[in-house]
Enzyme design. Structure first.
Site, mmCIF file in Angstrom:
data_model
loop_
_atom_site.group_PDB
_atom_site.id
_atom_site.type_symbol
_atom_site.label_atom_id
_atom_site.label_comp_id
_atom_site.label_asym_id
_atom_site.label_seq_id
_atom_site.Cartn_x
_atom_site.Cartn_y
_atom_site.Cartn_z
ATOM 1 N N GLN A 187 0.843 -1.201 0.000
ATOM 2 C CA GLN A 187 0.000 0.000 0.000
ATOM 3 C C GLN A 187 0.879 1.253 0.000
ATOM 4 O O GLN A 187 1.556 1.523 0.987
ATOM 5 C CB GLN A 187 -0.867 -0.009 1.262
ATOM 6 C CG GLN A 187 -1.728 1.230 1.448
ATOM 7 C CD GLN A 187 -2.375 1.258 2.834
ATOM 8 O OE1 GLN A 187 -1.825 0.703 3.781
ATOM 9 N NE2 GLN A 187 -3.522 1.894 2.940
ATOM 10 N N GLY A 188 0.836 2.027 -1.068
ATOM 11 C CA GLY A 188 1.630 3.252 -1.166
ATOM 12 C C GLY A 188 0.774 4.480 -0.902
ATOM 13 O O GLY A 188 0.362 5.180 -1.834
ATOM 14 N N TYR A 189 0.467 4.719 0.361
ATOM 15 C CA TYR A 189 -0.310 5.898 0.747
ATOM 16 C C TYR A 189 0.611 6.936 1.415
ATOM 17 O O TYR A 189 0.789 8.030 0.932
ATOM 18 C CB TYR A 189 -1.414 5.517 1.738
ATOM 19 C CG TYR A 189 -2.707 4.983 1.142
ATOM 20 C CD1 TYR A 189 -2.735 4.315 -0.072
ATOM 21 C CD2 TYR A 189 -3.917 5.135 1.823
ATOM 22 C CE1 TYR A 189 -3.925 3.819 -0.585
ATOM 23 C CE2 TYR A 189 -5.112 4.639 1.315
ATOM 24 C CZ TYR A 189 -5.104 3.984 0.117
ATOM 25 O OH TYR A 189 -6.283 3.497 -0.388
ATOM 26 N N SER A 190 1.183 6.562 2.593
ATOM 27 C CA SER A 190 1.917 7.537 3.423
ATOM 28 C C SER A 190 3.165 8.055 2.735
ATOM 29 O O SER A 190 3.821 7.336 1.970
ATOM 30 C CB SER A 190 2.332 6.885 4.742
ATOM 31 O OG SER A 190 1.220 6.344 5.382
ATOM 32 N N SER A 228 4.625 -1.189 4.101
ATOM 33 C CA SER A 228 4.794 -2.571 4.571
ATOM 34 C C SER A 228 4.915 -3.515 3.378
ATOM 35 O O SER A 228 4.185 -3.376 2.383
ATOM 36 C CB SER A 228 3.588 -3.004 5.413
ATOM 37 O OG SER A 228 3.408 -2.115 6.485
ATOM 38 N N GLU A 254 -9.314 -1.697 5.236
ATOM 39 C CA GLU A 254 -8.112 -1.862 6.065
ATOM 40 C C GLU A 254 -8.466 -1.841 7.550
ATOM 41 O O GLU A 254 -7.950 -2.635 8.327
ATOM 42 C CB GLU A 254 -7.104 -0.752 5.746
ATOM 43 C CG GLU A 254 -5.825 -0.861 6.584
ATOM 44 C CD GLU A 254 -4.795 0.216 6.274
ATOM 45 O OE1 GLU A 254 -5.179 1.302 5.805
ATOM 46 O OE2 GLU A 254 -3.595 -0.046 6.500
HETATM 47 C C1 LIG Z 1 3.547 -0.756 11.473
HETATM 48 C C2 LIG Z 1 3.122 0.277 10.462
HETATM 49 C C3 LIG Z 1 2.843 -0.126 9.176
HETATM 50 C C4 LIG Z 1 2.487 0.832 8.229
HETATM 51 N N1 LIG Z 1 2.240 0.398 6.951
HETATM 52 C C5 LIG Z 1 1.922 1.313 6.012
HETATM 53 C C6 LIG Z 1 1.724 0.907 4.666
HETATM 54 O O1 LIG Z 1 1.849 -0.278 4.321
HETATM 55 N N2 LIG Z 1 1.427 1.842 3.749
HETATM 56 C C7 LIG Z 1 1.284 3.153 4.078
HETATM 57 O O2 LIG Z 1 0.982 3.941 3.187
HETATM 58 N N3 LIG Z 1 1.465 3.589 5.338
HETATM 59 C C8 LIG Z 1 1.809 2.694 6.309
HETATM 60 N N4 LIG Z 1 2.019 3.114 7.609
HETATM 61 C C9 LIG Z 1 1.951 4.546 7.909
HETATM 62 C C10 LIG Z 1 0.741 4.958 8.719
HETATM 63 O O3 LIG Z 1 -0.426 4.972 7.945
HETATM 64 C C11 LIG Z 1 1.047 6.335 9.327
HETATM 65 O O4 LIG Z 1 2.131 6.179 10.217
HETATM 66 C C12 LIG Z 1 -0.139 6.913 10.056
HETATM 67 O O5 LIG Z 1 -1.177 7.235 9.192
HETATM 68 C C13 LIG Z 1 0.264 8.173 10.874
HETATM 69 O O6 LIG Z 1 0.932 9.082 10.087
HETATM 70 P P1 LIG Z 1 2.342 9.688 10.537
HETATM 71 O O7 LIG Z 1 3.227 8.546 10.933
HETATM 72 O O8 LIG Z 1 2.809 10.590 9.467
HETATM 73 O O9 LIG Z 1 2.048 10.494 11.869
HETATM 74 P P2 LIG Z 1 1.457 11.979 11.968
HETATM 75 O O10 LIG Z 1 0.297 12.106 11.033
HETATM 76 O O11 LIG Z 1 2.578 12.938 11.826
HETATM 77 O O12 LIG Z 1 0.902 12.008 13.453
HETATM 78 C C14 LIG Z 1 1.745 12.276 14.586
HETATM 79 C C15 LIG Z 1 0.853 12.302 15.826
HETATM 80 O O13 LIG Z 1 -0.093 13.388 15.729
HETATM 81 C C16 LIG Z 1 -1.433 12.897 15.886
HETATM 82 N N5 LIG Z 1 -2.334 13.618 14.999
HETATM 83 C C17 LIG Z 1 -2.114 13.970 13.704
HETATM 84 N N6 LIG Z 1 -3.198 14.609 13.187
HETATM 85 C C18 LIG Z 1 -4.119 14.672 14.182
HETATM 86 C C19 LIG Z 1 -5.435 15.209 14.278
HETATM 87 N N7 LIG Z 1 -6.030 15.796 13.243
HETATM 88 N N8 LIG Z 1 -6.105 15.074 15.463
HETATM 89 C C20 LIG Z 1 -5.514 14.453 16.533
HETATM 90 N N9 LIG Z 1 -4.257 13.944 16.493
HETATM 91 C C21 LIG Z 1 -3.568 14.036 15.345
HETATM 92 C C22 LIG Z 1 -1.369 11.433 15.480
HETATM 93 O O14 LIG Z 1 -2.396 10.672 16.082
HETATM 94 C C23 LIG Z 1 0.023 11.026 16.005
HETATM 95 O O15 LIG Z 1 -0.049 10.707 17.371
HETATM 96 C C24 LIG Z 1 2.386 2.193 8.572
HETATM 97 C C25 LIG Z 1 2.679 2.584 9.885
HETATM 98 C C26 LIG Z 1 3.055 1.642 10.820
HETATM 99 C C27 LIG Z 1 3.378 2.113 12.209
#
Ligand SMILES: Cc1cc2nc3c(=O)[nH]c(=O)nc-3n(C[C@H](O)[C@H](O)[C@H](O)COP(=O)(O)OP(=O)(O)OC[C@H]3O[C@@H](n4cnc5c(N)ncnc54)[C@H](O)[C@@H]3O)c2cc1C
Length: 395
Positions: free
Chosen positions: A129-132, A164, A247
């Site tokens: 999944q290429g989202y983040s 992942s 998901e």
């Molecule tokens: C084990 C694992 C597997 C993953 N696999 C994939 C994958 O296969 N493909 C993919 O695309 N992504 C993947 N991800 C990424 C995942 O989707 C992101 O880590 C997640 O969406 C959070 O984004 P971020 O890490 O940029 O944190 P940020 O968005 O920077 O958030 C940082 C903190 O701020 C809080 N926060 C942010 N915005 C708000 C808001 N509006 N209100 C309240 N709190 C807020 C968050 O809850 C968090 O605590 C994976 C992550 C993990 C840990």
């Protein structure tokens, strides 16, 4: 809510149970937790998915013309429960089966369905999944990976992160910006990208478990045929959200939570604490009771969702509730396991003194990741409060 099964459903359960008993490879039952990239384990995992699919137990809810059984949700639940009871391993092709597959059934062209769905089911092609992106996680719609349409091809440039399984995936379902001038939710498209395409670099990232479960993925002038666009150009946000709902349900699996909790009970019954089984210690019993209440509450929430699904009621925010509750609960279960194990809980998998093959410390660290992945707990709470409870949006 009717919590009993019909005689036909009970007969089906018997049939599934007997099939699992005969067909589940013995070594799979107690296989170590992850081992990303181990080729022998990958092969074994693919074989297991193929065997399960050949028996008709993978993607049972999909329509028959796409390789499913058109089975109802109760049958699917029975299969999940029986796999849980047998402590069967998960499926290697989960992102295909649970995320992009159902999305293609809903939004894909007939050509896309015919091309991709069969190989998802047989684990011949593994998806990621290429989202983040760096800077675009919770605020996913701010993503910057650019795809320019030139003739019949998109030219993709940019970077994904936390992807992942990208190191062994054959395909990626990917969000790209196709109209930088449009408001952020309206300039995104959903592409299927062949991971062997020239211009793609995958760099594994080591997690605190010591495994490289996810990766950075770089795109430099990667060419993607226009026929790999899912849904309309610039309408990818709609498609992306359909995948996200699938998901959340995948990550919020009641059966997986019960599986982890059953493991904790076994641990508590076999480990000693203050000269008796940990399960007899009043402090541990209190913790176990608290967790069990949460596991049971989650089970009944799942039954409520099942009832909604049978009665064709809209799913609402149930998937977010599932994701929030189960990922936090899984992590809390692993924390109690570490408490029971005391200093043994700090041992690395390679130590000869390790308990339960070193599952628990890994589970503790891995489940913390799942509280974040697929949308953090805070984001799920935002969704539940705004879309479910009708509360006003925060500033
Ligand atoms: C084990 C694992 C597997 C993953 N696999 C994939 C994958 O296969 N493909 C993919 O695309 N992504 C993947 N991800 C990424 C995942 O989707 C992101 O880590 C997640 O969406 C959070 O984004 P971020 O890490 O940029 O944190 P940020 O968005 O920077 O958030 C940082 C903190 O701020 C809080 N926060 C942010 N915005 C708000 C808001 N509006 N209100 C309240 N709190 C807020 C968050 O809850 C968090 O605590 C994976 C992550 C993990 C840990």
């Amino acid at each position: 809510m009717d919590l009993s099964f019909t005689p036909e459903q009970e007969a089906f359960r018997k049939q599934v149970r007997s099939w699992i008993k005969t067909n589940m490879p013995k070594r799979e039952r107690d296989a170590p937790p992850m081992e990303f990239g181990n080729p022998e384990r990958m092969r074994a995992m693919k074989d297991w998915q193929r065997t399960l699919y050949a028996a008709g137990y993978v993607a049972m809810g999909w329509p028959q013309e796409y390789g499913g059984r058109g089975a109802d949700v109760v049958q699917q639940t029975i299969v999940s429960e029986e796999l849980l009871l047998a402590r069967a391993p998960g499926l290697i092709g989960m992102m295909g089966i649970q995320m992009v597959g159902p999305t293609l059934i809903q939004f894909g062209t007939e050509d896309q369905r015919q091309r991709y769905l069969p190989k998802i089911l047989t684990a011949e092609e593994i998806w990621c999944q290429g989202y983040s992106e760096p800077g675009s996680g919770s605020d996913l719609a701010s993503l910057k990976t650019r795809a320019e349409l030139v003739g019949d091809e998109f030219i993709v440039n940019g970077q994904k992160v936390w992807t992942s399984n990208a190191q062994f995936a054959d395909w990626m379902f990917c969000l790209v910006r196709t109209d930088p001038a449009a408001p952020k939710h309206r300039g995104i498209s959903y592409l299927l990208i062949d991971m062997q395409s020239p211009g793609i670099t995958v760099r594994p990232l080591i997690q605190m478990t010591g495994d490289a479960g996810f990766n950075e993925v770089f795109f430099e002038d990667v060419r993607v045929p226009r026929r790999n666009l899912v849904g309309e150009l610039n309408q990818g946000w709609l498609v992306a959200n359909a995948t996200l709902a699938h998901e959340r349900n995948m990550l919020g699996s009641t059966t997986r939570t019960q599986q982890i909790f059953n493991g904790l009970i076994r641990l508590a019954q076999t480990r000693q604490r203050h000269g008796r089984a940990a399960s007899a210690d009043p402090v541990i019993r209190q913790r176990l009771a608290d967790l069990m209440i949460r596991v049971e509450a989650m089970k009944y929430h799942a039954f409520r969702q099942l009832t909604d699904s049978i009665k064709k009621r809209p799913p609402g925010i149930g998937a977010s509730v599932n994701k929030l509750v189960s990922t936090e609960l899984n992590h809390d279960i692993a924390a109690v396991a570490l408490e029971i194990m005391g200093s043994y809980g700090t041992l690395a998998r390679s130590s000869r003194h390790v308990i339960d093959r070193g599952v628990w410390p890994i589970e503790f660290m891995f489940t913390l990741g799942l509280v974040i992945g697929g949308g953090t707990s805070q984001i799920q709470k935002n969704i539940i409060s705004e879309r479910g409870l009708g509360m006003p949006r925060g500033a």
